[in-house]
Scaffold this motif. Sequence first.
Motif, PDB file in Angstrom:
ATOM      1  N   ILE A   7       0.843  -1.200   0.000  1.00  0.00           N
ATOM      2  CA  ILE A   7       0.000   0.000   0.000  1.00  0.00           C
ATOM      3  C   ILE A   7       0.875   1.246   0.000  1.00  0.00           C
ATOM      4  N   ASN A   8       1.975   1.202   0.715  1.00  0.00           N
ATOM      5  CA  ASN A   8       2.890   2.341   0.759  1.00  0.00           C
ATOM      6  C   ASN A   8       3.495   2.606  -0.622  1.00  0.00           C
ATOM      7  N   LYS A   9       3.824   1.554  -1.363  1.00  0.00           N
ATOM      8  CA  LYS A   9       4.392   1.706  -2.703  1.00  0.00           C
ATOM      9  C   LYS A   9       3.347   2.190  -3.710  1.00  0.00           C
ATOM     10  N   ASN A  10       2.107   1.702  -3.556  1.00  0.00           N
ATOM     11  CA  ASN A  10       1.036   2.040  -4.499  1.00  0.00           C
ATOM     12  C   ASN A  10      -0.253   2.291  -3.723  1.00  0.00           C
ATOM     13  N   PRO A  11      -0.510   3.533  -3.328  1.00  0.00           N
ATOM     14  CA  PRO A  11      -1.692   3.836  -2.511  1.00  0.00           C
ATOM     15  C   PRO A  11      -3.029   3.540  -3.193  1.00  0.00           C
ATOM     16  N   SER A  12      -3.052   3.437  -4.506  1.00  0.00           N
ATOM     17  CA  SER A  12      -4.311   3.164  -5.199  1.00  0.00           C
ATOM     18  C   SER A  12      -4.466   1.686  -5.547  1.00  0.00           C
ATOM     19  N   GLN A  37      -7.876  -1.120   9.229  1.00  0.00           N
ATOM     20  CA  GLN A  37      -8.743   0.048   9.317  1.00  0.00           C
ATOM     21  C   GLN A  37      -9.277   0.242  10.736  1.00  0.00           C
ATOM     22  N   LYS A  38      -9.637  -0.841  11.406  1.00  0.00           N
ATOM     23  CA  LYS A  38     -10.148  -0.738  12.775  1.00  0.00           C
ATOM     24  C   LYS A  38      -9.081  -0.212  13.732  1.00  0.00           C
ATOM     25  N   LYS A  39      -7.824  -0.577  13.470  1.00  0.00           N
ATOM     26  CA  LYS A  39      -6.724  -0.129  14.321  1.00  0.00           C
ATOM     27  C   LYS A  39      -6.211   1.246  13.908  1.00  0.00           C
ATOM     28  N   ASP A  40      -6.862   1.871  12.931  1.00  0.00           N
ATOM     29  CA  ASP A  40      -6.500   3.200  12.426  1.00  0.00           C
ATOM     30  C   ASP A  40      -5.089   3.264  11.844  1.00  0.00           C
ATOM     31  N   HIS A  41      -4.634   2.161  11.256  1.00  0.00           N
ATOM     32  CA  HIS A  41      -3.342   2.168  10.574  1.00  0.00           C
ATOM     33  C   HIS A  41      -3.496   2.663   9.136  1.00  0.00           C
ATOM     34  N   ILE A  42      -4.648   2.355   8.523  1.00  0.00           N
ATOM     35  CA  ILE A  42      -4.921   2.821   7.173  1.00  0.00           C
ATOM     36  C   ILE A  42      -6.347   3.365   7.111  1.00  0.00           C
ATOM     37  N   ARG A  43      -6.581   4.211   6.095  1.00  0.00           N
ATOM     38  CA  ARG A  43      -7.935   4.673   5.841  1.00  0.00           C
ATOM     39  C   ARG A  43      -8.060   4.969   4.359  1.00  0.00           C
ATOM     40  N   ARG A  44      -9.286   4.892   3.888  1.00  0.00           N
ATOM     41  CA  ARG A  44      -9.578   5.128   2.483  1.00  0.00           C
ATOM     42  C   ARG A  44      -9.941   6.591   2.288  1.00  0.00           C
ATOM     43  N   VAL A  45      -9.297   7.240   1.317  1.00  0.00           N
ATOM     44  CA  VAL A  45      -9.531   8.651   1.033  1.00  0.00           C
ATOM     45  C   VAL A  45     -10.008   8.775  -0.412  1.00  0.00           C
ATOM     46  N   GLY A  46     -11.147   9.410  -0.606  1.00  0.00           N
ATOM     47  CA  GLY A  46     -11.599   9.696  -1.960  1.00  0.00           C
ATOM     48  C   GLY A  46     -12.585   8.708  -2.551  1.00  0.00           C
ATOM     49  N   GLY A  47     -13.142   7.829  -1.765  1.00  0.00           N
ATOM     50  CA  GLY A  47     -14.175   6.933  -2.274  1.00  0.00           C
ATOM     51  C   GLY A  47     -13.660   5.554  -2.644  1.00  0.00           C
ATOM     52  N   TRP A  53      -5.506   4.608  -0.594  1.00  0.00           N
ATOM     53  CA  TRP A  53      -5.270   4.251   0.794  1.00  0.00           C
ATOM     54  C   TRP A  53      -4.265   5.216   1.388  1.00  0.00           C
ATOM     55  N   GLU A  54      -4.503   5.598   2.616  1.00  0.00           N
ATOM     56  CA  GLU A  54      -3.597   6.484   3.330  1.00  0.00           C
ATOM     57  C   GLU A  54      -3.117   5.767   4.590  1.00  0.00           C
ATOM     58  N   ILE A  55      -1.813   5.678   4.756  1.00  0.00           N
ATOM     59  CA  ILE A  55      -1.232   5.025   5.929  1.00  0.00           C
ATOM     60  C   ILE A  55      -0.961   6.085   6.978  1.00  0.00           C
ATOM     61  N   SER A  56      -1.372   5.813   8.216  1.00  0.00           N
ATOM     62  CA  SER A  56      -1.221   6.810   9.267  1.00  0.00           C
ATOM     63  C   SER A  56       0.256   7.039   9.592  1.00  0.00           C
ATOM     64  N   ASP A  57       0.988   5.988   9.988  1.00  0.00           N
ATOM     65  CA  ASP A  57       2.404   6.143  10.304  1.00  0.00           C
ATOM     66  C   ASP A  57       3.057   4.777  10.348  1.00  0.00           C
ATOM     67  N   LEU A  58       3.979   4.507   9.453  1.00  0.00           N
ATOM     68  CA  LEU A  58       4.647   3.205   9.390  1.00  0.00           C
ATOM     69  C   LEU A  58       5.575   2.966  10.580  1.00  0.00           C
ATOM     70  N   ASN A  59       6.084   4.032  11.170  1.00  0.00           N
ATOM     71  CA  ASN A  59       7.039   3.884  12.264  1.00  0.00           C
ATOM     72  C   ASN A  59       6.402   3.413  13.568  1.00  0.00           C
TER      73      ASN A  59
END
Length: 61
Positions: A7-12, A37-47, A53-59
């Motif tokens: 997902i980090n390499k290709n968010p779409s 998604q439940k753990k708030d690590h990723i979320r969908r932006v734009g439908g 996909w948007e990753i909150s923080d890999l670290n």
Amino acid sequence: MAVLELINKNPSIKQKELVTETGKSLSTIKRIMESLQKKDHIRRVGGKRYGKWEISDLNNM
């Protein structure tokens, strides 16, 4: 972690593409994505269709 890296390499990236990249079943990928998604690590932006996909923080994972 492999799913997050893809997902980090290709968010779409689509779930079917994740299946081919990881070799896991579609149901497993869906379960992993729901968990992330439940753990708030990723979320969908734009439908669903044209969103990304948007990753909150890999670290912090």
